[in-house]
Design an enzyme around this catalytic site. Structure first.
Site, mmCIF file in Angstrom:
data_model
loop_
_atom_site.group_PDB
_atom_site.id
_atom_site.type_symbol
_atom_site.label_atom_id
_atom_site.label_comp_id
_atom_site.label_asym_id
_atom_site.label_seq_id
_atom_site.Cartn_x
_atom_site.Cartn_y
_atom_site.Cartn_z
ATOM 1 N N LYS A 14 3.575 113.565 2.886
ATOM 2 C CA LYS A 14 3.204 114.981 2.952
ATOM 3 C C LYS A 14 4.433 115.893 2.752
ATOM 4 O O LYS A 14 5.543 115.418 2.610
ATOM 5 C CB LYS A 14 2.524 115.262 4.292
ATOM 6 C CG LYS A 14 1.249 114.414 4.510
ATOM 7 C CD LYS A 14 0.164 114.823 3.569
ATOM 8 C CE LYS A 14 -1.087 113.972 3.481
ATOM 9 N NZ LYS A 14 -1.453 113.048 4.498
HETATM 10 C C1 LIG Z 1 -7.474 114.801 3.638
HETATM 11 C C2 LIG Z 1 -6.865 114.009 4.758
HETATM 12 N N1 LIG Z 1 -7.347 114.180 5.994
HETATM 13 C C3 LIG Z 1 -6.825 113.502 7.047
HETATM 14 C C4 LIG Z 1 -5.787 112.610 6.892
HETATM 15 C C5 LIG Z 1 -5.286 111.867 8.074
HETATM 16 O O1 LIG Z 1 -3.955 112.164 8.350
HETATM 17 P P1 LIG Z 1 -3.010 111.103 9.095
HETATM 18 O O2 LIG Z 1 -2.658 110.038 8.099
HETATM 19 O O3 LIG Z 1 -1.825 111.910 9.505
HETATM 20 O O4 LIG Z 1 -3.768 110.570 10.252
HETATM 21 C C6 LIG Z 1 -5.266 112.408 5.620
HETATM 22 C C7 LIG Z 1 -4.156 111.470 5.440
HETATM 23 O O5 LIG Z 1 -3.598 111.292 4.416
HETATM 24 C C8 LIG Z 1 -5.810 113.119 4.528
HETATM 25 O O6 LIG Z 1 -5.348 112.943 3.293
#
Ligand SMILES: Cc1ncc(COP(=O)(O)O)c(C=O)c1O
Length: 403
Positions: free
Chosen positions: A202
């Protein structure tokens, strides 16, 4: 360079020379000495978790996006869960979301024993289509979770209007969209709650981590309580007042983000503007050069949006190519370009098919797009030569397969 009998440059997948010697990943973190120092200092401090860095990071983050409150979580997924809990989702309730997303967006509805209802995406942005979503609203609907796919903000005005009309909470999944702007306002300051992820690919990383921003003080209080077992005061708060008493007021989780992670987050936040600028520069270079390549469709940007470019997904125009997406994908990988695919539509995952009986063809825009999508490398640490390698590889592979 070796040419085929038709005069085209031989692809690496067929034994030709790859565009680059080592694999360029599709996403990667950038960590510098200042980041490392900040983490080391925190490791030497009194507080590894529930300490002062958490508040400092949350405050700085809230200021940066322009929200009143920011509540950190141990991941974007935990943050999404915090948001669905805070929206009051429970058994019997429904929440509408996009099939074109990472499974976590829909899973967080299931964590609350509520039912995820998908609505199809718009053809241009692949974001949840507000008109399709409107048609899925029932008396059970409690929330809508639009996703800022690839970093392009969702149709927030329309969703907020729907929220107003039907009494729904709008939870924007901005895990791709830190720094994105919608009508000149940053993601994080617009929806009822906005969720971010700090995974290494990110714009800003804390290793794992997430954040919910909101302008609603009640939501912020619930989010803070939920991520700390449902306990109303944290350890530092108790230490400050010299007391020991606390009360568990709701069933929460340990979803806390550590001071170690927050120290990294504070440092990374300072570089966010530059990182965004670099991503926008890369996207502009890709779009300008790929626009005229037959068979390649570049991402569409709506006039009201300034995307954050977490991903740069191209779509293949299969009518103009003699290969399908899998073949193009393999050819690019063989050229050492670390392409990826975002996303297998959530309703097409085995778990969702088996649990809810979803069939192919239910969300045609998302499904047809999925068959054509390829995400190109996109991260702020890309060198000019990395970007040019991607440009060369796309030219090479697209002209090889051009009809
Ligand atoms: C659109 C979206 N929502 C939620 C998440 C979940 O985030 P995390 O990996 O920090 O749990 C991601 C992870 O890449 C994502 O791309």
């Amino acid at each position: 360079m070796p040419l085929t009998s038709t005069g085209r440059e031989q692809l690496a997948v067929d034994g030709g020379t790859p565009v680059r010697k080592t694999l360029l990943p599709y996403g990667r973190q950038s960590i510098d000495e200042a980041d490392i120092q900040a983490v080391v200092e925190t490791l030497k401090s009194d507080w590894l978790t529930t300490g002062p860095k958490v508040e400092e990071f949350e405050q700085a983050f809230a200021n940066w996006v322009g929200a009143r409150h920011a509540v950190s979580f141990s991941s974007g997924t935990a943050a999404l869960h915090g948001a669905t809990f805070t929206a009051g989702l429970g058994p019997g309730d429904e929440a509408i979301t996009s099939p074109m997303t990472f499974a976590a967006t829909a899973n967080c509805i299931l964590y609350q024993n509520a039912t995820p209802v998908f609505a199809d995406v718009s053809f241009d942005t692949l974001n949840l289509d507000s008109q399709q979503a409107a048609q899925k609203i029932t008396t059970r609907t409690k929330a809508i979770l639009p996703v800022d796919y690839a970093g392009h903000p969702a149709e927030l005005d329309s969703f907020l209007e729907l929220g107003e009309k039907h009494g729904l909470t709008i939870i924007e999944d901005a895990c791709h969209a830190l720094g994105a702007e919608y009508r000149g306002q940053r993601a994080g300051s617009i929806a009822h709650m906005t969720v971010f992820s700090f995974h290494p690919v990110k714009h800003l990383t804390t290793g794992e981590g997430g954040m919910v921003t909101t302008n609603n003080v009640k939501f912020a209080e619930t989010l803070r309580c939920f991520r700390n077992h449902g306990i109303d005061r944290d350890a530092r708060d108790r230490q400050k007042t010299g007391g020991w008493f606390y009360e568990m007021t709701l069933l929460g989780f340990n979803y806390r983000l550590t001071d170690i992670a927050c120290a990294l987050g504070i440092q990374q936040l300072g570089k966010l503007e530059a990182n965004l600028a670099r991503r926008r520069e890369i996207a502009a270079r890709y779009s300008a050069t790929f626009r005229d390549i037959p068979g390649v469709i570049t991402p569409y940007v709506r006039p009201e949006a300034n995307p954050a470019w977490h991903l740069y997904p191209i779509r293949l125009d299969l009518s103009r190519l003699s290969a399908n997406r899998t073949e193009v994908f393999r050819a690019l990988r063989a050229e050492n370009i670390g392409v990826n695919v975002h996303y297998i539509p959530v309703h097409q995952h085995l778990y969702y098919r088996e649990r809810f009986g979803f069939q192919d063809g239910e969300y045609p825009v998302a499904e047809v797009a999925y068959e054509r999508l390829i995400s190109l490398p996109m991260f702020h640490g890309m060198e000019v030569s990395d970007v040019e390698d991607v440009v060369s590889a796309i030219h090479k592979v697209a002209s090889y397969y051009a009809r």
